[in-house]
Design a protein around this motif. Structure first.
Motif, PDB file in Angstrom:
ATOM      1  N   ILE A  80       0.735  -1.132   0.026  1.00 45.41           N
ATOM      2  CA  ILE A  80      -0.042  -0.025  -0.019  1.00 45.41           C
ATOM      3  C   ILE A  80       0.993   1.265   0.247  1.00 45.41           C
ATOM      4  O   ILE A  80       1.790   1.507   0.868  1.00 45.41           O
ATOM      5  CB  ILE A  80      -0.783  -0.025   1.319  1.00 45.41           C
ATOM      6  CG1 ILE A  80      -1.993  -1.418   1.276  1.00 45.41           C
ATOM      7  CG2 ILE A  80      -1.948   1.308   1.255  1.00 45.41           C
ATOM      8  CD1 ILE A  80      -2.578  -1.451   2.560  1.00 45.41           C
ATOM      9  N   ILE A  82       1.093   4.899   1.183  1.00 46.69           N
ATOM     10  CA  ILE A  82       0.372   5.604   2.137  1.00 46.69           C
ATOM     11  C   ILE A  82       0.970   6.976   2.047  1.00 46.69           C
ATOM     12  O   ILE A  82       0.883   7.737   3.202  1.00 46.69           O
ATOM     13  CB  ILE A  82       0.791   4.810   3.549  1.00 46.69           C
ATOM     14  CG1 ILE A  82       2.224   5.132   3.862  1.00 46.69           C
ATOM     15  CG2 ILE A  82       0.116   3.456   3.750  1.00 46.69           C
ATOM     16  CD1 ILE A  82       2.561   4.665   5.274  1.00 46.69           C
ATOM     17  N   LYS A  85      -1.908   9.445   3.140  1.00 47.21           N
ATOM     18  CA  LYS A  85      -3.013   8.789   3.501  1.00 47.21           C
ATOM     19  C   LYS A  85      -2.778   8.456   5.207  1.00 47.21           C
ATOM     20  O   LYS A  85      -1.684   8.356   5.667  1.00 47.21           O
ATOM     21  CB  LYS A  85      -3.029   7.487   2.701  1.00 47.21           C
ATOM     22  CG  LYS A  85      -3.191   7.805   1.253  1.00 47.21           C
ATOM     23  CD  LYS A  85      -3.446   6.538   0.518  1.00 47.21           C
ATOM     24  CE  LYS A  85      -3.495   6.827  -0.981  1.00 47.21           C
ATOM     25  NZ  LYS A  85      -3.600   5.719  -1.776  1.00 47.21           N
ATOM     26  N   GLU A  87      -2.432   5.737   7.598  1.00 47.31           N
ATOM     27  CA  GLU A  87      -2.051   4.367   7.788  1.00 47.31           C
ATOM     28  C   GLU A  87      -2.938   3.425   8.179  1.00 47.31           C
ATOM     29  O   GLU A  87      -3.289   2.620   7.765  1.00 47.31           O
ATOM     30  CB  GLU A  87      -0.751   4.284   8.436  1.00 47.31           C
ATOM     31  CG  GLU A  87      -0.216   2.873   8.364  1.00 47.31           C
ATOM     32  CD  GLU A  87       1.205   3.004   9.412  1.00 47.31           C
ATOM     33  OE1 GLU A  87       1.398   1.622  10.014  1.00 47.31           O
ATOM     34  OE2 GLU A  87       2.064   3.773   9.228  1.00 47.31           O
ATOM     35  N   GLU A  90      -5.947   2.726   5.876  1.00 46.54           N
ATOM     36  CA  GLU A  90      -5.493   2.215   4.673  1.00 46.54           C
ATOM     37  C   GLU A  90      -5.462   0.388   5.015  1.00 46.54           C
ATOM     38  O   GLU A  90      -5.804  -0.355   4.260  1.00 46.54           O
ATOM     39  CB  GLU A  90      -4.285   2.568   3.912  1.00 46.54           C
ATOM     40  CG  GLU A  90      -4.306   3.710   3.317  1.00 46.54           C
ATOM     41  CD  GLU A  90      -5.181   4.067   2.327  1.00 46.54           C
ATOM     42  OE1 GLU A  90      -5.273   2.993   1.381  1.00 46.54           O
ATOM     43  OE2 GLU A  90      -6.126   4.845   2.336  1.00 46.54           O
ATOM     44  N   LYS A  93      -8.981  -0.920   5.298  1.00 45.55           N
ATOM     45  CA  LYS A  93      -9.449  -1.292   4.162  1.00 45.55           C
ATOM     46  C   LYS A  93      -9.045  -2.804   3.682  1.00 45.55           C
ATOM     47  O   LYS A  93      -9.820  -3.541   3.195  1.00 45.55           O
ATOM     48  CB  LYS A  93      -9.121  -0.073   3.145  1.00 45.55           C
ATOM     49  CG  LYS A  93      -9.864   1.095   3.367  1.00 45.55           C
ATOM     50  CD  LYS A  93      -9.453   2.104   2.086  1.00 45.55           C
ATOM     51  CE  LYS A  93      -9.861   3.531   2.514  1.00 45.55           C
ATOM     52  NZ  LYS A  93      -9.570   4.473   1.574  1.00 45.55           N
TER      53      LYS A  93
END
Length: 364
Positions: A80, A82, A85, A87, A90, A93
């Protein structure tokens, strides 16, 4: 009975378990019934435990250590980005997309700058095996995904040779070990990871790199100091500061006066400055001395002057002159050079030569 030089390797598939005896190249396989496992999920824990215990008891095991390797179909992984974003959001998800009960998920989380890698697996599948082996004095010290080992594909068969290779991958067995996670089975808190151990490892690497850099700098500074000392003490020649070569003409051999017949008594004396041939040789070793004397004579009107060097060094300036040179002309020459070359030694040539006057400079 199995004796342990190398650890046993337990390979777990979606509905089977294989054990590899890496000492003897033997392997045994247990296929779970549909009543215990379906679609990589335990549907009946009691049935699962009974089949597992029966299989282990049928093996000639007595103490030792082992590794559990999870097949590719049991592991879910995602890398991912990040950057900019959250962490946790994410990670959440990704875990929501894993087709397992939240309470059954175990994870390993790895960071690399702005990249986050999460590896998830069904903890109940391997925890049951760990407990059953523990009851038979077999200690499992690592549970790892097969996909993290180098040069492997998802569909590649896991053989005895592959099992032997995994036992030697100590760094992978530690870095990707599900047993090092501290998972919390509560769904609202999620599952933990090996983040702390990996960060400590990364800090250790950075510290080692810093020590190597400091060591390299110290070695370079020491080498520079030693080199400077050797150049300063002239132990080794300095290639940057060479002594300039003398710009004065190289030593030339003095032509040996050729023997000719004595001048006739009626020969006329040398009186014209422009026709008198003068040769000046630097016999003192002092750079530029012959040129200095040439300048003095040219100022006095003697223009037919050439210079050179000689290896026959003299202490005193010497003038060897042709017999036909008049006394007035000789006095004129000594007068012209008296400021730089006072009181030279005068010597009449015993025979005719190429030059009318030969001056060899000395240190005084």
């Amino acid at each position: 009975m199995i004796l342990f030089g190398r650890p046993l390797v337990w390979y777990v598939g979606s509905n089977f378990l294989e054990v590899f005896e890496t000492n003897s190249n033997n392997q045994q396989k247990l296929s779970f019934s549909p009543a215990s496992i379906q679609h990589s999920e335990i549907v009946d824990e009691k049935k699962y435990s009974e089949e597992l215990q029966k299989f282990i008891e049928g093996l000639p095991l007595k103490r030792g250590k082992g590794i559990i390797v999870l097949s590719a179909e049991l592991v879910y992984a995602n890398d991912i980005d990040i950057t900019g974003k959250n962490e946790k959001d994410e990670a959440e998800k990704f875990l929501t997309s894993v087709p397992l009960l939240r309470s059954s998920i175990a994870t390993i989380t790895l960071r690399n700058k702005n990249k986050l890698r999460i590896i998830a697996a069904n903890r109940k599948l391997y925890e049951g095996i760990v407990e059953a082996l523990k009851m038979n004095n077999i200690e499992i010290f690592s549970v790892v995904p097969v996909s993290v080992f180098p040069n492997r594909t998802n569909n590649q068969e896991f053989t005895v040779q592959e099992a032997k290779k995994t036992t030697g991958e100590k760094r992978i067995l530690q870095r990707y070990n599900f047993l090092q996670t501290k998972d919390n089975p509560q769904a609202d808190k999620g599952v933990a990871d090996t983040r702390e151990n990996l960060e400590v490892e990364e800090v250790g690497k950075k510290s080692m790199r810093k020590q190597y850099v400091l060591l390299a700098i110290s070695v370079i500074l020491l080498a520079c100091a030693i080199g400077y000392f050797l150049l300063w003490s002239k132990t080794i020649p300095n290639p940057w500061f060479k002594k300039s070569e003398s710009l004065s003409p190289k030593p030339t051999s003095v032509a040996t006066p050729s023997t000719t017949s004595q001048p006739s008594p009626t020969a006329e004396p040398l009186m014209d400055k422009s026709t008198i041939k003068i040769k000046i040789l630097n016999g003192s070793g002092i750079e530029g001395q012959a040129g200095k004397l040439s300048d003095l004579l040219e100022e006095a009107g003697y223009n037919n002057v050439s210079i050179g060097n000689t290896d026959n060094l003299e202490q005193r300036t010497t003038i060897v002159y042709n017999k036909l040179l008049s006394k007035d002309m000789l006095d004129s020459i000594t007068e012209a050079i008296k400021n730089g070359f006072p009181d030279p030694t005068l010597q009449e040539a015993s025979q005719s030569a190429e030059y009318d006057i030969l001056i060899t400079t000395g240190k005084f």
